[in-house]
Design a protein around this motif. Structure first.
Motif, PDB file in Angstrom:
ATOM      1  N   ALA A   1      -5.381  15.874   2.236  1.00  0.00           N
ATOM      2  CA  ALA A   1      -4.207  15.059   1.908  1.00  0.00           C
ATOM      3  C   ALA A   1      -4.645  13.647   1.537  1.00  0.00           C
ATOM      4  CB  ALA A   1      -3.249  15.026   3.085  1.00  0.00           C
ATOM      5  N   VAL A   2      -3.838  13.027   0.692  1.00  0.00           N
ATOM      6  CA  VAL A   2      -4.169  11.697   0.184  1.00  0.00           C
ATOM      7  C   VAL A   2      -3.013  10.747   0.472  1.00  0.00           C
ATOM      8  CG1 VAL A   2      -4.474  10.371  -1.949  1.00  0.00           C
ATOM      9  CG2 VAL A   2      -5.625  12.570  -1.672  1.00  0.00           C
ATOM     10  N   ALA A   3      -3.338   9.575   0.997  1.00  0.00           N
ATOM     11  CA  ALA A   3      -2.328   8.515   1.113  1.00  0.00           C
ATOM     12  C   ALA A   3      -2.589   7.519  -0.004  1.00  0.00           C
ATOM     13  CB  ALA A   3      -2.428   7.826   2.476  1.00  0.00           C
ATOM     14  N   CYS A   4      -1.605   7.380  -0.884  1.00  0.00           N
ATOM     15  CA  CYS A   4      -1.782   6.544  -2.078  1.00  0.00           C
ATOM     16  C   CYS A   4      -0.950   5.274  -1.970  1.00  0.00           C
ATOM     17  CB  CYS A   4      -1.359   7.357  -3.299  1.00  0.00           C
ATOM     18  SG  CYS A   4      -1.197   6.380  -4.786  1.00  0.00           S
ATOM     19  N   PHE A   5      -1.603   4.136  -2.140  1.00  0.00           N
ATOM     20  CA  PHE A   5      -0.888   2.855  -2.127  1.00  0.00           C
ATOM     21  C   PHE A   5      -1.788   1.812  -2.789  1.00  0.00           C
ATOM     22  CE2 PHE A   5      -3.363   0.707   1.183  1.00  0.00           C
ATOM     23  CZ  PHE A   5      -4.024   1.794   1.764  1.00  0.00           C
ATOM     24  N   GLY A   6      -1.221   0.666  -3.086  1.00  0.00           N
ATOM     25  CA  GLY A   6      -2.081  -0.423  -3.558  1.00  0.00           C
ATOM     26  C   GLY A   6      -1.544  -1.192  -4.737  1.00  0.00           C
ATOM     27  N   HIS A   7      -2.500  -1.827  -5.397  1.00  0.00           N
ATOM     28  CA  HIS A   7      -2.214  -2.907  -6.338  1.00  0.00           C
ATOM     29  C   HIS A   7      -1.935  -2.323  -7.721  1.00  0.00           C
ATOM     30  CE1 HIS A   7      -3.844  -4.739  -2.832  1.00  0.00           C
ATOM     31  NE2 HIS A   7      -5.069  -4.309  -3.060  1.00  0.00           N
ATOM     32  N   ALA A   8      -0.730  -1.798  -7.872  1.00  0.00           N
ATOM     33  CA  ALA A   8      -0.409  -0.984  -9.040  1.00  0.00           C
ATOM     34  C   ALA A   8      -0.551  -1.741 -10.349  1.00  0.00           C
ATOM     35  CB  ALA A   8       1.015  -0.435  -8.895  1.00  0.00           C
ATOM     36  N   LEU A   9      -0.104  -2.984 -10.396  1.00  0.00           N
ATOM     37  CA  LEU A   9      -0.119  -3.704 -11.677  1.00  0.00           C
ATOM     38  C   LEU A   9      -1.544  -4.005 -12.143  1.00  0.00           C
ATOM     39  CD1 LEU A   9       1.881  -4.765 -13.802  1.00  0.00           C
ATOM     40  CD2 LEU A   9       1.813  -6.978 -12.659  1.00  0.00           C
ATOM     41  N   ASP A  10      -2.494  -4.019 -11.210  1.00  0.00           N
ATOM     42  CA  ASP A  10      -3.907  -4.171 -11.564  1.00  0.00           C
ATOM     43  C   ASP A  10      -4.547  -2.822 -11.897  1.00  0.00           C
ATOM     44  OD1 ASP A  10      -4.276  -6.953 -11.216  1.00  0.00           O
ATOM     45  OD2 ASP A  10      -4.334  -6.699  -9.045  1.00  0.00           O
ATOM     46  N   GLY A  11      -3.830  -1.735 -11.731  1.00  0.00           N
ATOM     47  CA  GLY A  11      -4.456  -0.414 -11.883  1.00  0.00           C
ATOM     48  C   GLY A  11      -5.469  -0.145 -10.787  1.00  0.00           C
ATOM     49  N   ASN A  12      -5.324  -0.844  -9.668  1.00  0.00           N
ATOM     50  CA  ASN A  12      -6.280  -0.735  -8.553  1.00  0.00           C
ATOM     51  C   ASN A  12      -5.572  -0.127  -7.348  1.00  0.00           C
ATOM     52  OD1 ASN A  12      -7.843  -3.107  -6.280  1.00  0.00           O
ATOM     53  ND2 ASN A  12      -8.551  -1.061  -6.831  1.00  0.00           N
ATOM     54  N   LEU A  13      -5.747   1.203  -7.218  1.00  0.00           N
ATOM     55  CA  LEU A  13      -5.052   1.924  -6.157  1.00  0.00           C
ATOM     56  C   LEU A  13      -6.000   2.358  -5.056  1.00  0.00           C
ATOM     57  CD1 LEU A  13      -2.579   4.268  -8.023  1.00  0.00           C
ATOM     58  CD2 LEU A  13      -2.100   2.125  -6.828  1.00  0.00           C
ATOM     59  N   HIS A  14      -5.482   2.370  -3.850  1.00  0.00           N
ATOM     60  CA  HIS A  14      -6.212   2.971  -2.740  1.00  0.00           C
ATOM     61  C   HIS A  14      -5.628   4.363  -2.523  1.00  0.00           C
ATOM     62  CE1 HIS A  14      -7.717  -0.945  -2.586  1.00  0.00           C
ATOM     63  NE2 HIS A  14      -6.694  -1.502  -1.968  1.00  0.00           N
ATOM     64  N   THR A  15      -6.411   5.352  -2.867  1.00  0.00           N
ATOM     65  CA  THR A  15      -5.967   6.739  -2.663  1.00  0.00           C
ATOM     66  C   THR A  15      -6.865   7.307  -1.573  1.00  0.00           C
ATOM     67  OG1 THR A  15      -7.428   7.402  -4.465  1.00  0.00           O
ATOM     68  CG2 THR A  15      -5.131   7.060  -5.032  1.00  0.00           C
ATOM     69  N   MET A  16      -6.476   7.040  -0.339  1.00  0.00           N
ATOM     70  CA  MET A  16      -7.327   7.357   0.802  1.00  0.00           C
ATOM     71  C   MET A  16      -7.260   8.848   1.144  1.00  0.00           C
ATOM     72  SD  MET A  16      -8.195   4.337   0.936  1.00  0.00           S
ATOM     73  CE  MET A  16      -8.029   2.622   1.462  1.00  0.00           C
ATOM     74  N   ILE A  17      -8.422   9.453   1.287  1.00  0.00           N
ATOM     75  CA  ILE A  17      -8.464  10.839   1.747  1.00  0.00           C
ATOM     76  C   ILE A  17      -8.433  10.815   3.272  1.00  0.00           C
ATOM     77  CG2 ILE A  17      -9.849  12.944   1.867  1.00  0.00           C
ATOM     78  CD1 ILE A  17     -10.781  12.419  -0.911  1.00  0.00           C
ATOM     79  N   MET A  18      -7.417  11.433   3.831  1.00  0.00           N
ATOM     80  CA  MET A  18      -7.211  11.342   5.279  1.00  0.00           C
ATOM     81  C   MET A  18      -8.034  12.383   6.019  1.00  0.00           C
ATOM     82  SD  MET A  18      -3.211  10.390   5.348  1.00  0.00           S
ATOM     83  CE  MET A  18      -2.782  11.712   4.241  1.00  0.00           C
ATOM     84  N   LEU A  19      -8.706  11.923   7.051  1.00  0.00           N
ATOM     85  CA  LEU A  19      -9.558  12.810   7.852  1.00  0.00           C
ATOM     86  C   LEU A  19      -9.184  12.673   9.321  1.00  0.00           C
ATOM     87  CD1 LEU A  19     -12.918  11.839   6.080  1.00  0.00           C
ATOM     88  CD2 LEU A  19     -11.700  14.002   5.817  1.00  0.00           C
ATOM     89  N   GLU A  20      -9.369  13.778  10.043  1.00  0.00           N
ATOM     90  CA  GLU A  20      -9.171  13.719  11.496  1.00  0.00           C
ATOM     91  C   GLU A  20     -10.378  14.344  12.164  1.00  0.00           C
ATOM     92  OE1 GLU A  20      -5.290  14.495  13.078  1.00  0.00           O
ATOM     93  OE2 GLU A  20      -4.389  14.377  11.083  1.00  0.00           O
ATOM     94  N   GLN A  21     -10.696  13.823  13.361  1.00  0.00           N
ATOM     95  CA  GLN A  21     -11.895  14.283  14.059  1.00  0.00           C
ATOM     96  C   GLN A  21     -11.967  15.807  14.180  1.00  0.00           C
ATOM     97  OE1 GLN A  21     -12.130  12.039  17.699  1.00  0.00           O
ATOM     98  NE2 GLN A  21     -13.554  10.580  16.779  1.00  0.00           N
TER      99      GLN A  21
END
Lengths: 471, 471
Positions: free
Chosen positions: B378-398
């Motif tokens: 799963a991916v949590a997507c957020f960030g600086h959209a107008l810069d085209g700079n997104l954080h699309t974090m791949i979520m991990l659990e132990q």
């Protein structure tokens, strides 16, 4: 190193090799043609050299560089020839690489807001083209009608708009550069945010052609501000004008231009233009030309009011406002004629382009005039006041002879020493070139210079590329 | 190279030498203390090392570097430890140099508009101090409460405000840097325009501590925009949100922030905060948080109207506006809690910080989700959209174990390949560190990498400084 004393057959071989690369039509040795490429706008200097090459692609530039590197022939890259510190002068002879044929605008990307262009595109041409797409490139130097964008990048050119929009460096996203080895690299990427690897792009910005030859430029563009006005204020003293600049800095206004013009520059240029000009009259010792650009009309009115109320504290003269294109042109006419007024007809000037902390603006101008006067030299002072970046040109005339040049050199030395001791730098936007080299040791620590020199040696171990500049 | 297997007497000698430099109170070897300096915010990683040093001056840093260079001990410089790509992790052991004692703001120059501060000053502290003088430093990363300004410079940090104000690089006038030789240089000067010599300052910006240790920073400051509002819009689809971002780019608005938050990040963070949040409800698949800052109230109203009329084309939900500090805090609460919601309690994430051409925003998000889904991640997507700079974090659990990590690594490889093939870069603001090294060869040409590596070797021939990072 001046290699022109090599044998005729050496140069003939070089011409043949370069002709194989670019085609014989683009490899020139005719003395008359070479003469006009032996000079830029630095004093009255002209240097002889051996071969003029006009490559048509980055690959051709790379092949030229490789060939010259093998033959140990100095290469001087050349843009529009608008430099005033000798960056494009072929002081060691050899080959001049003119980038005039790399003159294509490759892509204007409206959605992502950038332009990709070859380095030989004329600045004004690029500005006009992007404006037709609703975009804006704000760093337009006075020489934009003939300067090349590659030269602007190589010198990190400024403009009257730098106080608001910054210098060329702040718009360069990416560069295609031919390294002294002949390798071609793209330094960055065409995206506004980039923290990937070492920051190579700005190493080439302002490198004055000593680290590589720029063949393509990617500029970030902005939206054109829709509302604009020019204000002209006249002051009874230079001190009042400088205090007004400081007050503007402290007020929450962000003008798009704040240009100062001192008495000497005013009178010389008015005489050169030989026409009636606004606020050029008895008792006016300095002008401030202020450009305001805002996104809405009401914001512009607000900025005008705020600026007006600041200026009124420092002058009793009426403040003129230009809103139409014609009115603005009339107000800017004098400012953009200063360069022409100071040169030609046996006249020239020693460029001084110091950047100093703004708080020292008036103190600095006074000091420059005092030093120049002690050598019986006159100074024309004008420039980008809000940036603390003034052009205090020492005026020279042919009839004054070499003695005046020697005096000017002494005066410059004293002015630079004063500026550096007070936190200034010897160039705000014109670069070091060949003219200012001797002052690098005054400006920088030995460790700083050693690092800069080692970077030059790393990239160009044979000192082939624009030798004799900066270092 | 991990030197910890040297003899006990070797390390005792090193401790003695470093104690002579900094005083024994600032040279630490206690395992418990070292543990907390062996990690930053990168995955759950922690590296053992040998000596923690806390110098109090640039001269002490220089002496430490010289000593370690002579003894061939790796040095990892450390700021606030907020990095997510492992830039501050001592992966080869040796000495960690924490800059926490270099925490003085030396001078706020109101007239000239800059601040001089030691590199260990906390970002938020610097911002608050300069605001008390009516000035503003706009690049405030989410980690500002504990990141150090030296780390911000070393990573060329961005912020939610970068779409309008740029990244850290655009504010660095001058740096005091300790080179790997132990030499201390000032890279530039404290003036806004400077074309004097090679442009060394930006070489150290974003260099992630591999070329030198930053000990002082001079930031250019701007006037604080006086009028500010936050807008929150909810969208029924991610595509509609992305199209709204593109439309904002084309309109003549210059928002101070345009943050995109996707469904996964919305729901996870809402659950983490466990409170009612605006526009978090059934049918809302994405948020846009928009910050507007203008110099006048009327300009702000204009920008609000213009932004509102753009947004209305892409959503039927009401657009919320926050004008008071409390209202704004409520609107931003979710955005600034995402990081916390994604980590802790056995959870972590693989940071993805790609910058792509804005025109590909939606296409890119879709592709990332598609790739991740193919690995059941799963991916949590957020960030600086107008810069085209997104954080699309791949979520991990132990509990997912090393298999999930291996899958995430594969997914990242595919995502990066896609982004690079489409003009993107693998880091917009988080850097390369240790985590992204393997992708440098995908991002850059061999000639580009060769030049970068040779610059590293030139400055640090023994590879003493932050070894194993970037290259």
């Amino acid at each position: 190193m001046r290699v022109s004393n090599c044998s005729v057959s050496f140069w003939q071989e070089a011409v043949d090799l370069l002709s194989d690369i670019c085609g014989p039509a683009h490899v020139l040795t005719d003395t008359d043609i070479l003469y006009s490429y032996g000079q830029d706008e630095t004093l009255g200097l002209n240097f002889g050299f051996d071969i003029l090459v006009k490559p048509g692609t980055a690959e051709e530039v790379a092949a030229i560089v490789k060939t010259c590197n093998e033959l140990r022939i100095p290469i001087t890259p050349r843009g529009g020839g608008s430099g005033v510190t000798g960056g494009a002068l072929p002081i060691q002879g050899g080959v001049v690489v003119s980038l005039e044929r790399l003159n294509k605008i490759i892509r204007i990307d409206e959605i992502n807001g950038y332009v990709v262009a070859e380095s030989g595109v004329i600045t004004a041409e690029l500005c006009e083209q992007v404006e037709q797409h609703g975009l804006y490139f704000p760093v337009q130097p006075s020489s934009k009608a003939y300067s090349f964008i590659g030269g602007n990048v190589a010198e990190n050119a400024g403009s009257i708009h730098s106080c608001r929009y910054g210098t060329t460096a702040q718009y360069v996203l990416n560069l295609e550069v031919v390294l002294p080895t002949g390798a071609i690299i793209w330094t960055g990427a065409n995206v506004p945010k980039n923290a990937t690897g070492l920051n190579l792009t700005p190493l080439f910005v302002g490198s004055e052609g000593v680290l590589g030859i720029i063949t393509k430029v990617v500029y970030r563009l902005i939206r054109r501000p829709e509302h604009e006005v020019t204000l002209l204020a006249g002051f009874e003293t230079m001190e009042a004008a400088c205090n007004a600049v400081l007050a503007i800095k402290q007020a929450s206004i962000s003008p798009a231009a704040v240009e100062l013009i001192g008495q000497e520059a005013l009178h010389l240029t008015a005489a050169y233009l030989n026409r009636t000009l606004p606020l050029v009259k008895e008792g006016i010792k300095a002008h401030l030309l202020i450009g305001l650009q805002e996104v809405t009309e009401s914001a512009l009115l607000h900025a005008m009011e705020k600026t007006g109320s600041v200026l009124e504290k420092y002058t009793t003269e009426p403040i003129l406002a230009g809103t139409t294109a014609l009115e603005k042109e009339q107000l800017w006419k004098l400012r953009f004629s200063i360069g022409a007024a100071l040169s030609g007809k046996g006249k020239t000037y020693r460029d001084i382009d110091i950047s100093i902390p703004l708080s020292l603006l008036y103190q600095y101008i006074t000091k420059v005039e005092e030093i120049a006067a002690s050598y019986h030299l006159a100074v024309a002072c004008f420039g980008h006041a809000l940036d603390g970046n003034l052009h205090t040109m020492i005026m020279l005339e042919q009839h004054m002879g070499p003695q005046a040049e020697a005096k000017a050199a002494e005066a410059v030395k004293n002015i630079y020493a004063y500026a550096i001791a007070n936190g200034g730098v010897i160039s705000g936007e014109h670069g070091i070139g060949m003219l200012q080299k001797e002052f690098m040791e005054v400006q920088f620590s030995e460790d700083h210079l050693a690092l800069s020199r080692s970077i030059k040696r790393l990239l160009d171990p044979r000192d082939i590329l624009n030798p004799g500049k900066i270092f």
